[in-house]
Write a protein that holds these residues in place. Structure first.
Motif, mmCIF file in Angstrom:
data_model
loop_
_atom_site.group_PDB
_atom_site.id
_atom_site.type_symbol
_atom_site.label_atom_id
_atom_site.label_comp_id
_atom_site.label_asym_id
_atom_site.label_seq_id
_atom_site.Cartn_x
_atom_site.Cartn_y
_atom_site.Cartn_z
ATOM 1 N N SER A 43 29.745 44.994 36.204
ATOM 2 C CA SER A 43 29.746 44.829 37.657
ATOM 3 C C SER A 43 30.559 43.604 38.071
ATOM 4 C CB SER A 43 28.323 44.735 38.189
ATOM 5 O OG SER A 43 27.711 43.552 37.726
ATOM 6 N N ALA A 44 30.562 42.563 37.250
ATOM 7 C CA ALA A 44 31.375 41.381 37.546
ATOM 8 C C ALA A 44 32.857 41.726 37.474
ATOM 9 C CB ALA A 44 31.039 40.256 36.587
ATOM 10 N N VAL A 45 33.255 42.503 36.490
ATOM 11 C CA VAL A 45 34.650 42.914 36.352
ATOM 12 C C VAL A 45 35.075 43.762 37.549
ATOM 13 C CG1 VAL A 45 36.242 44.320 34.995
ATOM 14 C CG2 VAL A 45 34.683 42.744 33.853
ATOM 15 N N GLU A 46 34.230 44.659 37.961
ATOM 16 C CA GLU A 46 34.563 45.524 39.099
ATOM 17 C C GLU A 46 34.660 44.740 40.406
ATOM 18 O OE1 GLU A 46 35.629 48.634 39.018
ATOM 19 O OE2 GLU A 46 35.500 48.424 36.847
ATOM 20 N N SER A 47 33.899 43.664 40.538
ATOM 21 C CA SER A 47 33.980 42.872 41.761
ATOM 22 C C SER A 47 35.240 42.004 41.795
ATOM 23 C CB SER A 47 32.738 42.012 41.923
ATOM 24 O OG SER A 47 32.686 41.038 40.916
ATOM 25 N N VAL A 48 35.783 41.664 40.642
ATOM 26 C CA VAL A 48 36.977 40.824 40.567
ATOM 27 C C VAL A 48 38.253 41.663 40.649
ATOM 28 C CG1 VAL A 48 38.226 39.229 39.055
ATOM 29 C CG2 VAL A 48 35.776 39.029 39.301
ATOM 30 N N ARG A 49 38.170 42.923 40.306
ATOM 31 C CA ARG A 49 39.350 43.796 40.247
ATOM 32 C C ARG A 49 40.167 43.806 41.551
ATOM 33 N NH1 ARG A 49 40.866 47.216 36.726
ATOM 34 N NH2 ARG A 49 41.973 49.148 37.080
ATOM 35 N N PRO A 50 39.556 43.962 42.745
ATOM 36 C CA PRO A 50 40.368 43.957 43.967
ATOM 37 C C PRO A 50 41.115 42.638 44.196
ATOM 38 C CG PRO A 50 38.168 44.786 44.431
ATOM 39 C CD PRO A 50 38.154 44.281 43.032
ATOM 40 N N VAL A 51 40.492 41.533 43.830
ATOM 41 C CA VAL A 51 41.135 40.234 43.980
ATOM 42 C C VAL A 51 42.363 40.147 43.076
ATOM 43 C CG1 VAL A 51 40.828 37.752 43.684
ATOM 44 C CG2 VAL A 51 38.975 39.133 44.622
ATOM 45 N N LEU A 52 42.216 40.607 41.844
ATOM 46 C CA LEU A 52 43.337 40.574 40.914
ATOM 47 C C LEU A 52 44.478 41.474 41.375
ATOM 48 C CD1 LEU A 52 41.456 40.564 37.491
ATOM 49 C CD2 LEU A 52 42.596 38.663 38.634
ATOM 50 N N LEU A 53 44.165 42.610 41.929
ATOM 51 C CA LEU A 53 45.206 43.508 42.431
ATOM 52 C C LEU A 53 45.948 42.871 43.610
ATOM 53 C CD1 LEU A 53 43.387 46.965 42.207
ATOM 54 C CD2 LEU A 53 45.197 46.077 40.717
ATOM 55 N N LYS A 54 45.242 42.191 44.494
ATOM 56 C CA LYS A 54 45.903 41.510 45.612
ATOM 57 C C LYS A 54 46.774 40.357 45.112
ATOM 58 C CE LYS A 54 42.970 42.698 49.430
ATOM 59 N NZ LYS A 54 43.821 43.292 50.426
ATOM 60 N N CYS A 55 46.289 39.640 44.110
ATOM 61 C CA CYS A 55 47.083 38.554 43.528
ATOM 62 C C CYS A 55 48.348 39.096 42.876
ATOM 63 C CB CYS A 55 46.258 37.770 42.514
ATOM 64 S SG CYS A 55 45.029 36.713 43.269
ATOM 65 N N ARG A 56 48.236 40.235 42.225
ATOM 66 C CA ARG A 56 49.408 40.849 41.606
ATOM 67 C C ARG A 56 50.445 41.189 42.666
ATOM 68 N NH1 ARG A 56 48.755 46.675 39.276
ATOM 69 N NH2 ARG A 56 48.703 46.987 41.514
ATOM 70 N N ASP A 57 50.001 41.743 43.790
ATOM 71 C CA ASP A 57 50.920 42.084 44.868
ATOM 72 C C ASP A 57 51.577 40.826 45.453
ATOM 73 O OD1 ASP A 57 50.237 44.729 44.468
ATOM 74 O OD2 ASP A 57 48.789 44.770 46.138
ATOM 75 N N LEU A 58 50.793 39.779 45.611
ATOM 76 C CA LEU A 58 51.334 38.525 46.125
ATOM 77 C C LEU A 58 52.377 37.953 45.177
ATOM 78 C CD1 LEU A 58 51.260 36.193 48.202
ATOM 79 C CD2 LEU A 58 49.483 35.171 46.777
ATOM 80 N N CYS A 59 52.101 37.981 43.892
ATOM 81 C CA CYS A 59 53.051 37.473 42.896
ATOM 82 C C CYS A 59 54.339 38.288 42.887
ATOM 83 C CB CYS A 59 52.421 37.465 41.508
ATOM 84 S SG CYS A 59 51.186 36.165 41.315
ATOM 85 N N ARG A 60 54.238 39.570 43.072
ATOM 86 C CA ARG A 60 55.442 40.404 43.135
ATOM 87 C C ARG A 60 56.297 40.038 44.337
ATOM 88 N NH1 ARG A 60 52.986 46.285 41.385
ATOM 89 N NH2 ARG A 60 52.939 45.839 39.155
ATOM 90 N N ARG A 61 55.665 39.787 45.486
ATOM 91 C CA ARG A 61 56.424 39.390 46.669
ATOM 92 C C ARG A 61 57.054 38.017 46.484
ATOM 93 N NH1 ARG A 61 52.137 39.858 50.751
ATOM 94 N NH2 ARG A 61 51.011 41.369 49.521
ATOM 95 N N LEU A 62 56.323 37.097 45.857
ATOM 96 C CA LEU A 62 56.871 35.768 45.601
ATOM 97 C C LEU A 62 58.068 35.820 44.659
ATOM 98 C CD1 LEU A 62 53.813 33.373 45.234
ATOM 99 C CD2 LEU A 62 55.663 33.213 46.875
ATOM 100 N N GLU A 63 58.025 36.689 43.670
ATOM 101 C CA GLU A 63 59.123 36.799 42.717
ATOM 102 C C GLU A 63 60.420 37.256 43.381
ATOM 103 O OE1 GLU A 63 59.627 36.030 39.499
ATOM 104 O OE2 GLU A 63 57.689 35.035 39.537
ATOM 105 N N ARG A 64 60.311 37.974 44.505
ATOM 106 C CA ARG A 64 61.513 38.390 45.223
ATOM 107 C C ARG A 64 62.146 37.236 45.982
ATOM 108 N NH1 ARG A 64 58.968 42.886 48.367
ATOM 109 N NH2 ARG A 64 57.668 43.643 46.697
#
Length: 120
Positions: A5-26
């Motif tokens: 349950s802890a992993v599932e609660s963190v998953r959306p945060v990690l996905l948003k961070c991944r998207d942010l990092c992709r935008r920053l890399e551009r």
């Protein structure tokens, strides 16, 4: 069960961070390498980071932007140094200059008000 349950609660945060990092890399990329290369330049940037941390520690808890501006300068300087982006480093210096003037003005105004309060 608790770990799952802890992993599932963190998953959306990690996905948003991944998207942010992709935008920053551009946007963030190595450019203006003269600003970020060299040992002396890195010492100067390190000193600016220390100075920004000192400005961040100014005792102004209820003044808007008194911590946000120096924190933004630290973020821009550190990200610019890590990615060797001279434009970001110079933007960090600009924000640091503005933050120093802003916090310094607030501190001097506070000191002026305290002196006048104590004198009357």
């Amino acid at each position: 069960m608790l770990f799952r349950s802890a992993v599932e609660s963190v998953r959306p945060v990690l996905l948003k961070c991944r998207d942010l990092c992709r935008r920053l890399e551009r946007v963030v990329r190595p450019r203006w390498l003269g600003v970020t290369s060299g040992e002396g330049v890195n010492v100067l940037h390190g000193a600016a980071l220390v100075f920004a941390a000192l400005v961040l520690m100014a005792p102004l808890p209820f003044i808007p932007l008194s911590n946000t501006l120096p924190g933004g300068a630290i973020l821009l300087l550190a990200l610019g140094m890590a990615e060797r982006d001279g434009l970001l480093v110079l933007a960090g210096y600009g924000v640091l200059l503005f933050a120093t003037a802003y916090v310094g003005g607030m501190l001097s105004g506070l000191a002026w008000a305290a002196v006048h309060f104590l004198m009357h």
